[in-house]
Design an enzyme around this catalytic site. Structure first.
Site: not given
Lengths: 648, 648
Positions: A251, A346, A382, A411, A522
């Site tokens: 990205k 991705d 995550d 999270e 990010k």
């Protein structure tokens, strides 16, 4: 079949989570207050004991329970575990025949009965106790029995049996089996390290700690950055994924699908030709340098937290080594992540229910053990809510068996029952909806739920005003006051919170139409001027106040109080020993002065009606002499917060 | 070991008592609304079913549950048992792979994807379903598969699979095993006969239904008394112990230790040379005559309730036949009851934990089965809280296995947790503290607890304003108004209540210094003039109103409302179908007129703000036109009660 179960009922053992199915959470140093309702039919006397042990120990510690409220059959006792790790506690109760005998016989004695039968019965009970007692005690009881048998009159005999040493010795060896003895199920208890409850996290992308916007920073830069973190008063330094980053389908800036060769890619797309979850990103440096960061941080009392994101880039070694761990299409190709119609080419999610499930699950366990071995004791996980709940129950127990001090932060921003369940099965802490709660009513309701409902026994909310994923509307292009307000709430509503770097400089520009920062780090290298003023002093002050005031280090002690202005939220935090009480007032309006009358809950604050007291603002160091509960307060956008210590 | 458990969580199943350890109680005709929280990780679709069956049936009935609140993961369904007796219900949930496929594929279809993989996956899911489906359905699915395979484009194929008949057929045969399927534990449910909830008891000593104060009445007199009971509107006639009465240590009038030959003794001292618990008192007549009473009562829709007092007089056959069932002194003699220093030499308690325990427990079971065989389906149990709790759990289940319609009323006036536990282990109803609650605040608190807390799921309070043991201070030498007030409360606060005979004549003289009537009929023959006026008409009116108004036949529908006078208590009862709503006002002051403003809860009453309505007093038949919530009321000692039916 006629039942052989116990006549004694032991019920409503507290604390408990789902009747003991899941562990209650506490921290080292806590006293565990256990309550239960215990009773049996009729009027016989019972006694109860609280038993506790570290999981794996054979022997139970025993503590007598106190019959605190006979009318409601309530019993209580407390214990203080001395080690981190999983414990268990249970209750045993038994009929105290000698005490019952004593109770009845004393009354008959006073009524001048001859006590012929009663004395014989008392002696029988003494003999029974002697049989159960160890040698020395048995000998002593036998001596008493001989003495008593030598007396002429039953009343004399009974009177001797009423004496304290005999009662104590005989009651120490009650019958502990049969229908007149009962036991509760064991209740699990997790004793975490103190940082599970009281910690201040700073989140930084390691690659953003350098000075060249064209290149990744290195572990050396991170090492040099540690004093900055320590100076602000943080004690956990949390890194988003530190592993090699995928190059295929990389990205670009602002999450664009087309990246340039210079774009570093998103750290959540893990894995490339240099390795995967067991490696550090080649641009940051070596594993040894990472370990050096952990070591240096520890010297400053800072723990390193890393991010466990269970997904792979297209270049992750797993795709070749374990293609069977992934979701496959009918033609055998591996599926990338989707949220139809959106595609995330991705990112390749792992299939937790694949045929090679055992190997995959063991590999996930190995991740935690590998990094724990390197000194990492805190893992931010995550999206745990997209993996099987029993996976977490299993892996957390497995990891904590070897490293009981490991902290897992979930999270999960999802439905409340799912977030709670992650806490039940073992997550030490959880992200919360705090990020989106900015009105008084919703903050009050949500934090009453988080800190004062049964949920607080197993889920600790770690408050992040922002994250790399969430830049809430309240802070879009907002002034410093807004950042102060959100940080003051985070640092005082919970005992554990986290701040994402850049917050101290009030970075506020959103990506148009989204709850994200524009040019999110990010997707790019970020270089900051760490010398900017921003609200750094305010951050440092808050952390200083948190460290100096035990009330802010507890989690369940939040109590809201009345203020007649909906833009001012007011609450107290009072330390369990009663020696530190804070009254916090926050102006939720970042743009205008607000005034109001706050009603100080005098009793909660240990104050006497009619007596003056001092409200000492720990931020401004100003002192106000107040008398009575209702007091005028005034909060400006420049000074939107009072943290009053209540002083006599 | 890597766990193989379900990925689906099913939690907080309601109704439940202690997580399904004890049975929830409902009555025949009730719809059982079951709720639960059901979820799993991620975004896969799940479906849930409620399963229920009568205990002992093999097959489960299955009902699909509705996902009523996805944000809170709440699912619901309801079922209506058709039989009296113990039932069980559980929840099953499974992952609906085809629905998940459908959800994602439809979105991709709309995004113009080619759907090559998706169509193949869809066909695989159809094939899986066909394997699980019965022959006919499988054939149908196979036909569809052939048709779909004949189509050229994947998008065409997918579109066909979206069609309703295919979706319905495929979703009907989901995978019901493995980690993606979950089941709750079964939850027990007791369906009682309706009289468990709605009944009006009249308590009378059979020997007091005659006309000669020197002699016991007989079963013939009781038979002649039945029309009196029926006329007042009662449908349960309850007798204190009907067994032969001990003669040794017989108590005289007013419980005196010295009885004359003419004194009949206390029926709670059971057993003499004519028999014990399996016999009727020889003075009342024969077993056949008793059975005739039961039969005649049944013809008038009156159930006979008898009193099970587990203790024996000195003359009970058990003392000779089973001396080992009693408590013994060291010298082998049998112990009478004591509450030191008090001695009860006419009463010998049984030792439930004696060596011959199995025989004793079986004999107690035989008691219930014996009398049930004679047509008695209601047992008032004397002092159950002095016998082992597990005994009750066992014996009640044993009796209800054979006679599922048997009702057990626990006469336990003891600590709340013990009373609750008797309900949990199976007692159908319980005595309450109502007898001693006469102030508005304590009535409100106590009845909120009894009818609106979780306790209402397993304990039904049967309200007795007085009993032969308890003549509360409120009624000592009190006027008729006091009796009216207490009866109105009893008949409207609960759906089940009992009145002890003599109450209708306002017998009010206490034994000096005690909460008992003077010259209690526990110790003497009593002859009453049943033609007296007293408050008989008021009693009859209350029973008539109860029968005519479904709202008074429900238990959990009590809601208190505001009235600005502490002497006036106000509450509503609203039938579950919403068609019958009553507003009840009682003047708690038996001596003075009280006035006040009652706030009618318009929403609860199904009323619209600003629209007039009628408050129709069913006692006086007067109608009041009211508009708005706040209304003036006036209650005198002569007319201390309003039972308003709310009419449009």
């Amino acid at each position: 079949m006629i039942p052989k179960g116990s006549y004694i009922v032991i019920q409503n053992v507290e604390p408990q989570v789902d009747f003991g199915r899941y562990a209650v959470k506490r921290e080292l140093g806590d006293s565990i207050h256990v309550k239960a309702e215990i009773f049996r039919e009729g009027h016989g006397m019972i006694r109860a004991e609280l038993l506790w042990r570290k999981e794996g120990s054979k022997a139970w510690n025993r503590i007598p329970m106190t019959h605190v409220n006979p009318g409601l059959d309530q019993w209580e006792a407390a214990f203080e575990p001395k080690q981190i790790g999983r414990h268990e506690y249970r209750i045993e109760a038994y009929t105290d025949h000698f005490a019952s005998w004593l109770h009845d016989t004393k009354r008959k004695y006073e009524a001048a009965d001859t006590l012929e039968s009663e004395a014989i019965e008392g002696l029988h009970l003494m003999q029974d106790a002697a049989k159960r007692a160890p040698k020395e005690e048995a000998k002593q009881i036998a001596n008493w029995i001989r003495e008593i048998e030598g007396l002429t009159y039953a009343r004399e005999q009974a009177a001797v049996m009423f004496s304290d040493p005999i009662v104590k010795a005989v009651c120490a060896w009650p019958l502990r089996k049969g229908v007149e003895t009962g036991a509760s199920d064991p209740h699990p208890l997790m004793i975490d390290q103190l940082k599970a409850r009281f910690a201040s996290w700073y989140e930084v992308f390691p690659r953003s700690t350098g000075s060249d916007p064209k290149r990744s920073a290195t572990w050396k830069d991170v090492e040099n950055f540690l004093p900055y973190v320590a100076d602000l008063g943080f004690d956990v330094l949390y890194f988003p994924p530190i592993h090699p980053i995928g190059k295929s389908f990389k990205k670009g800036r602002n999450n664009s699908l087309t990246a340039t060769a210079d774009d570093p890619g998103c750290p959540y797309a893990i894995g490339n030709e240099h390795g995967g979850h067991f490696d550090v990103c080649e641009q940051l440096g070596t594993m040894e340098e990472f370990e050096q960061v952990v070591k240096k941080a520890a010297e400053m009392k800072i723990d390193i937290a890393i991010d466990f994101a269970i997904n792979c880039s297209y270049d992750h070694p797993y795709l070749k080594e374990h293609p069977d761990w992934f979701f496959r299409r009918p033609d055998g190709t591996i599926k990338y992540a989707e949220n139809p119609p959106k595609k995330y080419e991705d990112i390749y999610p792992l299939n937790f229910d694949c045929k090679d499930r055992d190997a995959l699950w063991n590999e996930m366990r190995r991740y935690f053990l590998f990094w724990a071995e390197k000194g990492v004791r805190i893992f931010r996980v995550d999206n745990p809510h997209t993996k099987p709940i029993i996976f977490w129950e299993w892996v957390i127990r497995e990891v904590q068996k070897k490293y009981p001090d490991v902290i897992f932060l979930a999270e999960a921003f999802t439905r409340p029952r799912v977030m709670e369940m992650l806490g039940k099965v073992g997550f030490t802490q959880s992200y919360t909806y705090f990020t989106w709660r900015s009105e008084k009513k919703e903050l009050t309701e949500y934090f009453s739920y988080l800190t004062q409902s049964p949920v607080a026994d197993y889920m600790r909310g770690n408050l992040f005003p922002t994250t790399p994923d969430i830049h809430p509307a309240y802070l879009h292009n907002a002034p410093h006051s807004a950042f102060k307000i959100r940080l003051a709430l985070a640092t005082t509503l919970s005992s554990v919170y986290g701040m994402y770097s850049g917050f101290e400089f009030c970075e506020s520009e959103p990506f148009p139409g989204k709850e994200e920062l524009n040019f999110s780090e990010k997707y790019e290298f970020k270089v900051r001027d760490w010398e900017q003023t921003g609200i750094r002093d305010f951050v440092r002050d808050l952390n200083r106040i948190r460290h100096a005031n035990p009330a802010l280090q507890e989690y369940g002690n939040l109590r809201f109080c009345d203020c007649n202005n909906d833009k001012i939220i007011a609450y107290t935090k009072s330390a369990c020993d009663g020696r530190n009480t804070l009254l916090i007032l926050v102006n939720l309006d970042a743009y205008q002065q607000q005034v109001g009358i706050v009603t100080v809950p005098l009793e909660v604050c240990g104050l006497t009606i009619g007596k003056e007291f001092t409200a000492h603002d720990l931020l401004s160091d100003k002192r106000y002499r107040w008398a009575g509960a209702d007091n005028y307060v005034e909060l400006t956008p420049e000074h939107p917060v009072h943290i009053f210590r209540i002083e006599a």
